[in-house]
Motif scaffolding. Structure first.
Motif, PDB file in Angstrom:
ATOM      1  N   LEU A  69       7.333   5.164  -3.795  1.00 24.17           N
ATOM      2  CA  LEU A  69       7.438   4.871  -5.224  1.00 24.17           C
ATOM      3  C   LEU A  69       6.152   4.252  -5.746  1.00 24.17           C
ATOM      4  O   LEU A  69       5.673   4.611  -6.829  1.00 24.17           O
ATOM      5  N   PHE A  70       5.585   3.337  -4.978  1.00 22.45           N
ATOM      6  CA  PHE A  70       4.359   2.662  -5.397  1.00 22.45           C
ATOM      7  C   PHE A  70       3.128   3.531  -5.173  1.00 22.45           C
ATOM      8  O   PHE A  70       2.032   3.179  -5.555  1.00 22.45           O
ATOM      9  N   ARG A  71       3.334   4.648  -4.512  1.00 20.44           N
ATOM     10  CA  ARG A  71       2.300   5.631  -4.181  1.00 20.44           C
ATOM     11  C   ARG A  71       1.209   5.061  -3.282  1.00 20.44           C
ATOM     12  O   ARG A  71       0.031   5.325  -3.471  1.00 20.44           O
TER      13      ARG A  71
ATOM     14  N   LYS B 186      -6.887   9.473   0.655  1.00 22.53           N
ATOM     15  CA  LYS B 186      -5.837  10.484   0.684  1.00 22.53           C
ATOM     16  C   LYS B 186      -5.036  10.485  -0.610  1.00 22.53           C
ATOM     17  O   LYS B 186      -4.520  11.523  -1.031  1.00 22.53           O
ATOM     18  N   VAL B 187      -4.892   9.314  -1.198  1.00 16.34           N
ATOM     19  CA  VAL B 187      -4.136   9.185  -2.446  1.00 16.34           C
ATOM     20  C   VAL B 187      -5.124   8.958  -3.583  1.00 16.34           C
ATOM     21  O   VAL B 187      -5.826   7.941  -3.605  1.00 16.34           O
TER      22      VAL B 187
ATOM     23  N   HIS C 152     -11.157  -0.797  -2.325  1.00 18.58           N
ATOM     24  CA  HIS C 152      -9.870  -0.999  -2.990  1.00 18.58           C
ATOM     25  C   HIS C 152      -9.255   0.323  -3.454  1.00 18.58           C
ATOM     26  O   HIS C 152      -8.038   0.401  -3.667  1.00 18.58           O
ATOM     27  N   ALA C 153     -10.104   1.344  -3.608  1.00 19.23           N
ATOM     28  CA  ALA C 153      -9.578   2.648  -4.034  1.00 19.23           C
ATOM     29  C   ALA C 153      -9.028   3.454  -2.864  1.00 19.23           C
ATOM     30  O   ALA C 153      -8.310   4.433  -3.074  1.00 19.23           O
ATOM     31  N   LEU C 154      -9.364   3.047  -1.634  1.00 17.79           N
ATOM     32  CA  LEU C 154      -8.874   3.777  -0.469  1.00 17.79           C
ATOM     33  C   LEU C 154      -7.392   3.514  -0.257  1.00 17.79           C
ATOM     34  O   LEU C 154      -6.859   2.496  -0.696  1.00 17.79           O
ATOM     35  N   ASP C 155      -6.746   4.414   0.439  1.00 12.23           N
ATOM     36  CA  ASP C 155      -5.301   4.331   0.605  1.00 12.23           C
ATOM     37  C   ASP C 155      -4.910   3.301   1.655  1.00 12.23           C
ATOM     38  O   ASP C 155      -5.749   2.779   2.402  1.00 12.23           O
ATOM     39  N   LEU C 156      -3.614   3.024   1.713  1.00 10.91           N
ATOM     40  CA  LEU C 156      -3.086   2.012   2.624  1.00 10.91           C
ATOM     41  C   LEU C 156      -3.361   2.367   4.073  1.00 10.91           C
ATOM     42  O   LEU C 156      -3.618   1.480   4.897  1.00 10.91           O
TER      43      LEU C 156
END
Length: 607
Positions: free
Chosen positions: A400-402, A337-338, A118-122
């Motif tokens: 915006l939602f990062r 990445k984020v 869940h911590a990984l980016d989209l």
């Protein structure tokens, strides 16, 4: 490229991952100590059994005093029963005590991987294989249980028991018994290691084939309606059968390699036991040993090779388990990445002003999506972003939602760069109604409550009413307790979007983003929902991503994107007077009625 842990071995099993299991072993120190004590007691009882058998046989072989013949063997037989029961009892106690440790380790690691995913980016989740990922995690957690249980309580204790038995044979009998046992153990272990190393690649191939077939099946079932629309059941079945054929071939190789491993191990055991028994039989016939000694040698050989045979099983299964868990542990090495900066503060929303300042972004280096986009969404106002498909409208919402970080420029909320604050506080301040709404396979009521988990039932019902969903819910047989199906497939597109709108209304964030949020609604429903949103979001900043221009004519400002650049800004009337890009789009949409697919996200209330 994503950074991976440097200790991840690709061509072979990565033994360094075992280090990560140590903390789970020492979490229950007292339980671990008791389990080790039970292990020692079980091994002592196991080594004592052959000696009791020896004395029983020797006693029975002696044709002396009848009283002694009846009394002594009876006592030894009773002792044999007590020791054997103790051996089993201590083993069961050991497994029961250690079971808590393995189960807690599975829980801890499973939760850690889940949180990390869940911590990984989209971008990671857009490229993941859901079915294969699920199988990797399942096999990995099961592999952890196996490794913790058998590596700690079987491999080392078995080797110690083998050494103890060899010492006893060397001390009490001639040198050749110890030689037979020692050489056979070395041959067995060497063959097991080499053969297991050889067949590990077949285990990995079988796992990969299983993951691929699982991924294909799940992907097809998730797209059940699409398959039906185009009557491609046979096509899907054919491709699934191709994956299954690969799985079948991989399993065949795995099975044949296992046959070779087991066959070689059995040969070594049979040769060693036969040699020891022949030597013992010769010693008995020559009067060097008694029948009891013969039985003792036989019992010790069996006692050596039963755990040794089990050691071979444990080793090859441990290698298989390591092959299973290496993918799961490699997931923990994927660097998102984020991510939050060190000691990042939470976002402080004062007025709710949003600013896109010279934002540049690309998904792939050869294709820029946003090219120096700059505009402001004033606090408590509604700003719409319009443009043709592929202009970069929805990408702005992701910035915006990062979900992604900008390549250049900045996105700011009340002057705070979204990259400088925590993601949790940022996303907690923004409510999103996406174009493609995906629901959880639970009730309508719980799907709405997901917007604010701690909300009361009254709050949830209020959100349902404001989203004009109440009439629909009341006509259902199970009303609000109706299950929506996997990904909400039991609901229509418009019904799913109303649930999404109710969910966002329940959240009541200071900033709201609507990404084609009314695209599946009819005109009447759209008008009522737009009115409701307008009423409840008067104190919120609203960013509306829209394709159908008629839904945003009341926006405080309309930003027109084309080819990833801002080409026009202004109110509806002002943009029409410019007779530019926006006016051209308006004329096109006025010439033919917009279909449901053209409906853009409902413009949020004028803020």
């Amino acid at each position: 490229m994503r950074s991976m842990r440097t200790d991840v071995a690709i061509g072979d099993v990565n033994w360094s991952t075992l280090k990560t299991l140590i903390p789970y072993l020492i979490e229950f120190k007292a339980r671990m100590a008791m389990a080790l004590l039970c292990l020692v007691m079980a091994k002592v009882a196991g080594v004592g059994l052959p000696f009791i058998l020896k004395y029983i046989v020797d006693d029975l072989d002696q044709k002396s005093d009848v009283g002694a013949l009846v009394a002594l063997p009876l006592g030894l037989l009773l002792a044999y029963g007590v020791v054997r029961f103790s051996n089993v009892l201590f083993g069961e106690l050991r497994d029961t005590l250690f079971g808590r440790i393995t189960e807690r380790a599975m829980r801890r690691v499973g939760l850690k991987v889940f949180r990390h995913l869940h911590a990984l980016d989209l971008d990671f989740h857009l490229n993941r294989r859901t079915g294969g990922l699920s199988r990797d995690i399942e096999r990995g957690t099961n592999g952890i249980a196996f490794l913790l249980r058998f590596m700690v309580f079987n491999i080392v204790p078995t080797l110690l028991e083998i050494g103890l038995v060899i010492g006893i044979l060397l001390w009490n009998y001639q040198f050749w018994y110890a030689v037979i046992v020692g050489v056979s153990v070395i041959c067995y272990v060497a063959y097991s290691v080499m053969a297991t190393e050889w067949r590990t690649r077949f285990v990995r191939e079988a796992n990969m084939a299983e993951s691929q077939s699982s991924t294909r099946a799940i992907d097809s079932l998730l797209n059940y309606e699409t398959v039906k629309y185009f009557t491609n059941e046979d096509y899907e079945a054919h491709h699934y059968d191709v994956e299954l054929a690969g799985w079948e071939e991989a399993r065949r190789k795995n099975r044949l390699s296992l046959f070779a491993l087991n066959g070689g191990q059995s040969f070594v055991i049979a040769a060693a036991m036969t040699s020891a028994m022949v030597l013992a039989a010769v010693d008995v016939t020559q009067g060097v040993m008694t029948l009891g000694d013969f039985v003792l040698i036989n019992a010790f050989m069996m006692q050596i090779f039963m755990p040794l045979n089990f050691l071979g099983f444990v080793y090859r299964e441990m290698k298989g388990s390591m092959a299973n868990i290496e993918n799961m542990f490699s997931l923990l090495g994927v660097d998102p990445k984020v991510k939050d900066r060190e000691n990042a503060p939470p976002l402080q929303v004062r007025a709710g002003e949003i600013e896109f300042r010279n934002v540049c972004f690309h998904y792939h280096p050869d294709r820029a999506i946003l090219k120096g986009v700059s505009f402001t969404v004033p606090a408590k106002q509604k700003v719409a972003v319009v443009g043709s498909s592929g202009a970069g409208k929805s990408t702005l919402a992701k910035m915006l939602f990062r979900f992604y970080d900008v390549d250049d420029g900045a996105v700011l909320i009340d002057g705070q760069d979204v990259r400088s604050v925590t993601q949790a506080s940022l996303r907690g301040a923004i409510g999103v109604v996406p174009q493609d709404t995906v629901l959880f396979n639970t009730t309508i009521f719980e799907n709405v409550r997901y917007g604010r988990i701690e909300a009361t039932d009254d709050d949830v019902w209020e959100a349902i009413r404001l989203a004009h969903l109440e009439a629909f819910v009341q006509q259902l047989p199970k009303k609000e307790q109706t299950l929506v199906g996997e990904r909400g497939l039991k609901l229509s597109g418009g019904e799913k979007q109303r649930v999404a709108i109710a969910r966002t209304i329940l959240k009541r964030p200071p900033i709201m983003v609507f990404d084609e949020a009314t695209s599946s609604l009819d005109s009447r429903s759209e008008r009522t929902i737009l009115q409701a949103i307008s009423e409840i979001s008067r104190q919120q900043t609203s960013l509306v991503i829209a394709h159908r221009l008629s839904t945003v004519i009341d926006a405080d400002k309309i930003v027109v994107l084309d080819q990833g650049q801002v080409v026009e800004q202004g109110r509806h009337d002002e943009l029409l007077q410019l007779d530019g890009h926006y006016a051209h789009l308006w004329k096109i949409q006025q010439q033919k009625p917009a279909g449901p697919g053209l409906v853009e996200l409902p413009s949020t209330s004028s803020v």
